[in-house]
Enzyme design. Structure first.
Site, mmCIF file in Angstrom:
data_model
loop_
_atom_site.group_PDB
_atom_site.id
_atom_site.type_symbol
_atom_site.label_atom_id
_atom_site.label_comp_id
_atom_site.label_asym_id
_atom_site.label_seq_id
_atom_site.Cartn_x
_atom_site.Cartn_y
_atom_site.Cartn_z
ATOM 1 N N LYS A 182 34.795 73.105 2.242
ATOM 2 C CA LYS A 182 35.858 72.536 2.011
ATOM 3 C C LYS A 182 36.097 71.246 2.409
ATOM 4 O O LYS A 182 36.465 70.882 3.364
ATOM 5 C CB LYS A 182 37.179 73.408 2.307
ATOM 6 C CG LYS A 182 38.265 73.369 1.351
ATOM 7 C CD LYS A 182 38.842 71.954 0.915
ATOM 8 C CE LYS A 182 39.711 71.488 2.168
ATOM 9 N NZ LYS A 182 40.237 70.100 1.881
ATOM 10 N N GLU A 257 37.023 71.427 16.427
ATOM 11 C CA GLU A 257 36.819 69.958 16.679
ATOM 12 C C GLU A 257 38.150 69.031 16.397
ATOM 13 O O GLU A 257 38.207 68.658 15.380
ATOM 14 C CB GLU A 257 35.563 69.621 16.350
ATOM 15 C CG GLU A 257 34.469 70.400 16.742
ATOM 16 C CD GLU A 257 32.960 69.712 16.396
ATOM 17 O OE1 GLU A 257 32.867 68.593 15.943
ATOM 18 O OE2 GLU A 257 31.935 70.308 17.457
ATOM 19 N N CYS A 291 36.692 60.051 15.992
ATOM 20 C CA CYS A 291 37.477 61.038 16.810
ATOM 21 C C CYS A 291 37.206 60.694 18.255
ATOM 22 O O CYS A 291 37.960 61.075 19.262
ATOM 23 C CB CYS A 291 36.852 62.444 16.493
ATOM 24 S SG CYS A 291 35.339 62.744 16.806
ATOM 25 N N GLU A 390 47.346 60.191 19.053
ATOM 26 C CA GLU A 390 46.106 59.578 18.374
ATOM 27 C C GLU A 390 46.645 58.851 17.211
ATOM 28 O O GLU A 390 47.395 59.201 16.335
ATOM 29 C CB GLU A 390 45.259 60.689 17.886
ATOM 30 C CG GLU A 390 44.203 60.323 17.045
ATOM 31 C CD GLU A 390 43.135 61.444 16.864
ATOM 32 O OE1 GLU A 390 43.732 62.349 15.981
ATOM 33 O OE2 GLU A 390 42.057 61.477 16.924
#
Ligand code: NAD
Length: 497
Positions: A182, A257, A291, A390
């Site tokens: 997906k 993750e 990331c 973040e």
């Protein structure tokens, strides 16, 4: 390849791929937009529970009928064919990735090679999968083997989409599992092109399937499908939490993750120029949407003024612009919504009291699209939101520390724990700090350079589990232990007296 050549490669519609064929499963479509203009690039099929169910059934059948029992070397042959196709279409893939994500072309070209390498690497791993033997003489010879689990749901984000898709598809197929991918809804184009390459590689139908769509519909349906026992997810921490809640009813195995707020810790004895170069690379390549970005710079106060000045001078010179221009270093951010989110953090300067030392605005020459200047925030304190959350854009926050103990405490004062970068020439300190910092990965005196054999992943709120090398097999396979009696060992006799 120019922007217009690349536009000509974009299909009018992006369809699901189920059981070896591109299919329209429903009438629902959504727009995929160009981050440089916010114009529509194509229409994408919006998958629902029925599409996911069809894909999961095809994947389950292929798993049982053919893929799980195929010898590793045969699976490897398919994976190598996919890698060959990717390298043949390298320029098209890189240009499409640049078009869809805004990542500068110089950077996407390198990424395609890395993405193809993921297939080659796991092809080799597939031929080397081993078990363990536990001799227990004289009565037993026990052994343990890894077995594939079944259908894996692979859910990926929009930053470096192709790279992250291959990072999951390759070990999944190498292990003998089958896949339902997906892709992220903001960047589906290279997934479609990769699917064509996989189709050409002639995998048995159903081994690899794609359902496009939104997270809350297609993604959620995959997570709650009873016949998809594995979910490998890369994305935001809050999404990961929701996925774990939704998958709990079927006791799924998750690889998570998630987000990061990784520190770059620079001590006064560091190689100053290399630390500056690495800090800039780690923060401003991939448009800051990385990331493992070193988005919190912790610098020792004795060198902080000089370090900030050196960074500021270079950040002002970062070339923001058309991602198809080979000299561009920073392209437009993925989506208008994301631009607003990143900008809203910069705008906290007023209320939080940090300083926007460089950048912070839309560049004057780019009035349209999601362009943002490379931005340096100084006078940041550890408790401020820009030091804790973040941002996922080209925004570097600088904090100052006095000594090693304070550096470690500051590094660990966030809920994330993905990566850390430590700069010092003192070997003992380098190792002490690396071990004390709460993160899944540390780079000493280096930017992020990947070694595909090593465990990749985060601690704390940055993830659960590790992938990479043999560690990927820990997720995609299951151990089975077989206990073998060698002769006539004693068996207690029940009911015999
Ligand atoms: P996101 O969490 O918004 O979306 C990721 C994927 O999850 C998309 O495909 C989305 O459609 C899907 N999704 C959303 N809601 C879902 C639901 N309820 N059920 C199932 N699927 C759902 O993340 P994003 O904004 O696309 O990506 C950026 C994030 O990814 C950042 O936080 C970044 O740090 C993280 N990231 C982590 C790593 C890592 O290796 N740790 C690597 C890259 C990106």
């Amino acid at each position: 390849m120019t922007r217009s050549d690349t536009l000509a490669l974009v299909p009018d519609k992006i369809r699901h791929f189920i059981n070896g064929e591109f299919v329209d499963h429903s009438d629902a479509w959504f727009d995929d937009r160009d981050p440089a203009t916010n114009q529509s690039l194509t229409q994408v099929a919006s998958g629902d529970a029925a599409a996911v169910d069809q894909a999961a059934r095809a994947a389950r059948e292929a798993f049982q009928a053919v893929w799980r029992d195929l010898p590793g070397r045969d699976r490897a042959r398919y994976l190598n064919r996919i890698a060959d196709g990717m390298m043949r279409d390298r320029e098209a893939l890189a240009s499409l990735e640049t078009l869809d994500t805004g990542i500068p072309i110089r950077q996407t070209l390198g990424q395609i090679e890395r993405a193809a390498e993921n297939f080659r690497f796991f092809a080799e791993m597939a031929t080397r999968m081993t078990g363990e033997a536990f001799p227990n003489p004289p009565h037993f010879q026990n052994y343990a083997i890894r077995q594939p689990v079944g259908v894996a749901g692979l859910i990926t984000p929009w930053n470096t989409p192709l790279m992250l898709e291959t990072w999951k598809i390759a070990p999944c197929l190498a292990s003998g599992d089958t896949a339902v991918l997906k892709p992220a809804e903001w960047s589906p184009i290279t997934a479609e092109r990769l699917t064509r390459i996989i189709q050409e590689a002639d995998l048995p139908p159903g081994v690899f399937n794609v359902v496009h769509g939104l997270g809350e519909s297609a993604g959620a349906a995959l997570v709650s499908h009873p016949n998809v026992p594995l979910i490998s997810f890369t994305g935001e921490t809050t999404t990961g939490q929701e996925i774990m809640r939704n998958g709990a009813q079927y006791l799924k195995r998750f690889s998570m993750e998630l987000g990061g707020k990784s520190p770059v810790i620079v001590f006064e004895d560091a190689d100053f120029d290399r630390a500056v170069d690495a800090t800039l690379f780690g923060m401003f390549t991939l448009n800051g949407e990385r990331c493992t970005a070193g988005s919190r710079l912790l610098v020792q106060d004795s060198i902080a003024d000089r370090f900030e000045a050196a960074l500021a001078e270079r950040i002002r010179r970062i070339r923001v612009g058309d991602p198809f221009d080979e000299t561009t270093e920073l392209g437009p951010l993925i989506h208008e919504e994301h631009w607003q989110r990143v900008k809203s953090y910069i705008d906290l300067a007023q209320s939080e009291g940090f300083q926007v030392a460089v950048g912070g605005n839309r560049p004057a020459q780019w009035p349209q699209g999601n362009f943002l200047e490379a931005t340096l925030l100084t006078k940041v304190l550890p408790t401020m939101r820009v030091a804790q959350e973040e941002i996922f854009g080209p925004v570097l926050a600088v904090l100052r520390f006095h000594d090693e103990a304070e550096a470690v405490a500051m590094a660990n004062q966030v809920r994330y724990g993905l990566a850390a970068y430590v700069w010092t020439r003192d070997v003992a300190r380098a190792n002490r700090v690396s071990q004390a910092v709460e993160s899944g990965m540390v780079w000493l005196n280096s930017q992020n350079v990947r070694d595909l054999r090593t465990p990749f992943g985060g601690s704390k709120w940055s993830g659960i589990g590790r992938e990479g090398g043999v560690h990927s097999f820990d997720f995609y396979t299951e151990w089975k232990t077989v206990h073998v009696a060698l002769g006539t060992h004693p068996i207690p006799r029940v009911g015999a007296s």
